[in-house]
Design a protein around this motif. Structure first.
Motif, PDB file in Angstrom:
ATOM      1  N   PRO A  11      -1.928  -8.549 -13.442  1.00 45.27           N
ATOM      2  CA  PRO A  11      -1.423  -8.176 -12.112  1.00 45.27           C
ATOM      3  C   PRO A  11      -0.682  -6.834 -12.122  1.00 45.27           C
ATOM      4  CG  PRO A  11      -0.015  -9.834 -13.096  1.00 45.27           C
ATOM      5  CD  PRO A  11      -1.155  -9.637 -14.052  1.00 45.27           C
ATOM      6  N   ALA A  12      -0.322  -6.381 -10.928  1.00 42.23           N
ATOM      7  CA  ALA A  12       0.332  -5.080 -10.739  1.00 42.23           C
ATOM      8  C   ALA A  12       1.583  -4.967 -11.602  1.00 42.23           C
ATOM      9  CB  ALA A  12       0.719  -4.913  -9.266  1.00 42.23           C
ATOM     10  N   ASP A  33      -8.461   3.686 -16.775  1.00 47.43           N
ATOM     11  CA  ASP A  33      -7.630   2.886 -15.876  1.00 47.43           C
ATOM     12  C   ASP A  33      -8.456   2.685 -14.605  1.00 47.43           C
ATOM     13  OD1 ASP A  33      -5.931   2.109 -13.847  1.00 47.43           O
ATOM     14  OD2 ASP A  33      -4.719   3.937 -13.886  1.00 47.43           O
ATOM     15  N   THR A  34      -9.088   1.506 -14.460  1.00 46.80           N
ATOM     16  CA  THR A  34     -10.009   1.328 -13.322  1.00 46.80           C
ATOM     17  C   THR A  34      -9.278   1.242 -11.990  1.00 46.80           C
ATOM     18  OG1 THR A  34     -10.062  -1.097 -13.517  1.00 46.80           O
ATOM     19  CG2 THR A  34     -11.710   0.157 -14.790  1.00 46.80           C
ATOM     20  N   GLY A  35      -7.971   0.951 -12.015  1.00 52.12           N
ATOM     21  CA  GLY A  35      -7.199   0.968 -10.765  1.00 52.12           C
ATOM     22  C   GLY A  35      -7.225   2.340 -10.121  1.00 52.12           C
ATOM     23  N   TYR A  38      -9.951   2.709  -7.436  1.00 47.86           N
ATOM     24  CA  TYR A  38      -9.650   2.142  -6.114  1.00 47.86           C
ATOM     25  C   TYR A  38      -8.547   2.947  -5.423  1.00 47.86           C
ATOM     26  CZ  TYR A  38     -12.565  -1.511  -7.943  1.00 47.86           C
ATOM     27  OH  TYR A  38     -13.639  -2.185  -8.477  1.00 47.86           O
ATOM     28  N   ARG A  39      -7.587   3.425  -6.217  1.00 48.94           N
ATOM     29  CA  ARG A  39      -6.538   4.265  -5.624  1.00 48.94           C
ATOM     30  C   ARG A  39      -7.130   5.568  -5.089  1.00 48.94           C
ATOM     31  NH1 ARG A  39      -0.937   3.418  -7.146  1.00 48.94           N
ATOM     32  NH2 ARG A  39      -0.744   1.418  -8.211  1.00 48.94           N
ATOM     33  N   ARG A  76      -0.377   7.520  -8.200  1.00 46.87           N
ATOM     34  CA  ARG A  76       0.547   6.439  -8.548  1.00 46.87           C
ATOM     35  C   ARG A  76       1.486   6.048  -7.394  1.00 46.87           C
ATOM     36  NH1 ARG A  76      -1.686   3.649 -11.369  1.00 46.87           N
ATOM     37  NH2 ARG A  76       0.248   2.499 -11.417  1.00 46.87           N
ATOM     38  N   ALA A  84      -5.127   0.626  -1.993  1.00 47.50           N
ATOM     39  CA  ALA A  84      -6.192   0.356  -2.974  1.00 47.50           C
ATOM     40  C   ALA A  84      -6.565  -1.121  -2.961  1.00 47.50           C
ATOM     41  CB  ALA A  84      -5.733   0.760  -4.374  1.00 47.50           C
ATOM     42  N   SER A  85      -5.582  -2.004  -2.787  1.00 47.57           N
ATOM     43  CA  SER A  85      -5.923  -3.429  -2.823  1.00 47.57           C
ATOM     44  C   SER A  85      -6.697  -3.843  -1.567  1.00 47.57           C
ATOM     45  CB  SER A  85      -4.699  -4.304  -3.088  1.00 47.57           C
ATOM     46  OG  SER A  85      -3.950  -4.521  -1.932  1.00 47.57           O
ATOM     47  N   ALA A  88     -10.220  -2.569  -2.355  1.00 49.40           N
ATOM     48  CA  ALA A  88     -10.820  -3.337  -3.454  1.00 49.40           C
ATOM     49  C   ALA A  88     -11.396  -4.674  -2.996  1.00 49.40           C
ATOM     50  CB  ALA A  88      -9.778  -3.574  -4.545  1.00 49.40           C
ATOM     51  N   ASP A 117     -10.700  -7.110 -13.176  1.00 53.00           N
ATOM     52  CA  ASP A 117     -11.937  -7.887 -13.360  1.00 53.00           C
ATOM     53  C   ASP A 117     -12.748  -7.375 -14.544  1.00 53.00           C
ATOM     54  OD1 ASP A 117     -12.553  -5.397 -12.324  1.00 53.00           O
ATOM     55  OD2 ASP A 117     -14.151  -6.122 -11.008  1.00 53.00           O
ATOM     56  N   ARG A 143       8.375  -1.319 -12.144  1.00 49.88           N
ATOM     57  CA  ARG A 143       7.713  -0.384 -11.230  1.00 49.88           C
ATOM     58  C   ARG A 143       8.746   0.411 -10.434  1.00 49.88           C
ATOM     59  NH1 ARG A 143       2.503  -0.118  -9.793  1.00 49.88           N
ATOM     60  NH2 ARG A 143       2.384  -0.107 -12.058  1.00 49.88           N
ATOM     61  N   ARG A 166       0.332  -7.907  -3.026  1.00 42.59           N
ATOM     62  CA  ARG A 166      -0.888  -7.509  -3.749  1.00 42.59           C
ATOM     63  C   ARG A 166      -1.388  -8.608  -4.677  1.00 42.59           C
ATOM     64  NH1 ARG A 166      -1.452  -2.598  -7.013  1.00 42.59           N
ATOM     65  NH2 ARG A 166       0.762  -2.123  -7.023  1.00 42.59           N
ATOM     66  N   ARG A 173      -8.988 -12.885  -3.153  1.00 44.59           N
ATOM     67  CA  ARG A 173     -10.137 -12.263  -2.480  1.00 44.59           C
ATOM     68  C   ARG A 173     -11.432 -12.952  -2.936  1.00 44.59           C
ATOM     69  NH1 ARG A 173      -8.999  -6.891  -5.748  1.00 44.59           N
ATOM     70  NH2 ARG A 173      -9.995  -7.486  -7.693  1.00 44.59           N
TER      71      ARG A 173
HETATM   72  O1  CDP Z   1      -0.879   0.034 -11.523  1.00 46.78           O
HETATM   73  P1  CDP Z   1      -0.942  -1.206 -10.685  1.00 46.78           P
HETATM   74  O2  CDP Z   1      -1.029  -2.411 -11.549  1.00 46.78           O
HETATM   75  O3  CDP Z   1       0.103  -1.250  -9.628  1.00 46.78           O
HETATM   76  O4  CDP Z   1      -2.280  -1.164  -9.827  1.00 46.78           O
HETATM   77  P2  CDP Z   1      -3.678  -0.548 -10.209  1.00 46.78           P
HETATM   78  O5  CDP Z   1      -4.157  -1.122 -11.514  1.00 46.78           O
HETATM   79  O6  CDP Z   1      -3.636   0.922 -10.077  1.00 46.78           O
HETATM   80  O7  CDP Z   1      -4.639  -1.170  -9.064  1.00 46.78           O
HETATM   81  C1  CDP Z   1      -4.437  -0.915  -7.689  1.00 46.78           C
HETATM   82  C2  CDP Z   1      -5.228  -1.953  -6.913  1.00 46.78           C
HETATM   83  O8  CDP Z   1      -6.623  -1.746  -7.173  1.00 46.78           O
HETATM   84  C3  CDP Z   1      -4.975  -3.407  -7.316  1.00 46.78           C
HETATM   85  O9  CDP Z   1      -3.923  -4.012  -6.577  1.00 46.78           O
HETATM   86  C4  CDP Z   1      -6.309  -4.087  -7.049  1.00 46.78           C
HETATM   87  O10 CDP Z   1      -6.414  -4.533  -5.710  1.00 46.78           O
HETATM   88  C5  CDP Z   1      -7.322  -2.972  -7.237  1.00 46.78           C
HETATM   89  N1  CDP Z   1      -8.065  -3.088  -8.489  1.00 46.78           N
HETATM   90  C6  CDP Z   1      -9.135  -3.955  -8.537  1.00 46.78           C
HETATM   91  O11 CDP Z   1      -9.407  -4.654  -7.560  1.00 46.78           O
HETATM   92  N2  CDP Z   1      -9.919  -4.029  -9.644  1.00 46.78           N
HETATM   93  C7  CDP Z   1      -9.638  -3.299 -10.735  1.00 46.78           C
HETATM   94  N3  CDP Z   1     -10.440  -3.397 -11.806  1.00 46.78           N
HETATM   95  C8  CDP Z   1      -8.534  -2.426 -10.731  1.00 46.78           C
HETATM   96  C9  CDP Z   1      -7.735  -2.351  -9.596  1.00 46.78           C
END
Ligand code: CDP
Length: 216
Positions: A11-12, A33-35, A38-39, A76, A84-85, A88, A117, A143, A166, A173
């Protein structure tokens, strides 16, 4: 030797970003960093006055994503985590970003990918999977300190509310919800500082590599 994949989910603000980078550096692996994907889609939508909840616009932005912008510090920002969420949740966006993530496999000696995922959907065949977690309060504290150091004047209570919202959205989802893969090692970092979490992660990975028959 066959390239090795390490999948890190959680999680976040669980610490997976900091840990993922250190793990990749330790083994000399590529890192994604796959987030940030989405960001970046969320950023491109907001910059153009679009609503992240609008799937067709989100898909156009996902298809036009510039990978050269994925390391921008501006990604960030707290409001991009929330947007992003929303982005996503769209299955078509996740499909559009799938090939880019898969393209990270194959280069020697290996790669670390982190997100929500990776061990369940993107690389279910990853040799090593970690699920990094911590209590919402511990994550909000971390954070908050990160955002404060970056010059943000956001309140800690607001960060905690954002994290809870989030978590709820990411876990519930319909497509690729945040889940621990059955074969992922669980690492709870609530009471660990970054050095202790890193050491615990390396121990788990080295054991998993031995089991998978890879030299570390
Ligand atoms: O850094 P933080 O953990 O706050 O968030 P992040 O990893 O940058 O991801 C931002 C948002 O992107 C998440 O809250 C997810 O909704 C989405 N995400 C996702 O659905 N699948 C991923 N593989 C990575 C991020």
């Amino acid at each position: 030797m066959k390239p090795l994949l390490i999948a890190i989910d959680g999680p976040a603000a669980s610490g997976k970003g900091t840990l993922g980078k250190r793990i990749a550096a330790h083994y000399g692996f590529d890192y994604l960093d796959t987030g940030s994907l989405y960001r970046a889609v969320a950023r491109d939508m907001l910059d153009n006055g679009e609503d992240p909840a609008e799937a067709s616009h989100a898909l156009v932005r996902a298809n036009a994503l510039d990978p050269g912008t994925l390391e921008d510090q501006s990604l960030r920002k707290a409001r991009l985590g929330e947007a992003a969420s929303l982005v996503a949740k769209h299955p078509e966006v996740r499909r559009a970003l799938y090939a880019y993530q898969r393209s990270f496999a194959g280069a020697e000696p290996g790669a670390v990918l982190e997100g929500r995922d990776i061990g369940t959907v993107i690389f279910p065949e990853a040799e090593v999977k970690l699920f990094i977690t911590a209590t919402p309060e511990a994550r909000a504290r971390r954070r908050y300190l990160e955002l404060e150091a970056a010059g943000s004047d956001i309140e800690e209570a607001e960060v905690l509310a954002d994290i809870r919202r989030r978590d709820e959205r990411d876990q519930n989802r319909a497509v690729s919800p945040l889940r621990r893969a059955p074969d992922a090692y669980l690492l709870d970092t609530t009471n660990l500082d970054i050095d202790a979490a890193f050491k615990a992660a390396i121990d788990l990975i080295d054991t998993a590599m031995d089991r998978a028959g890879c030299a570390s």
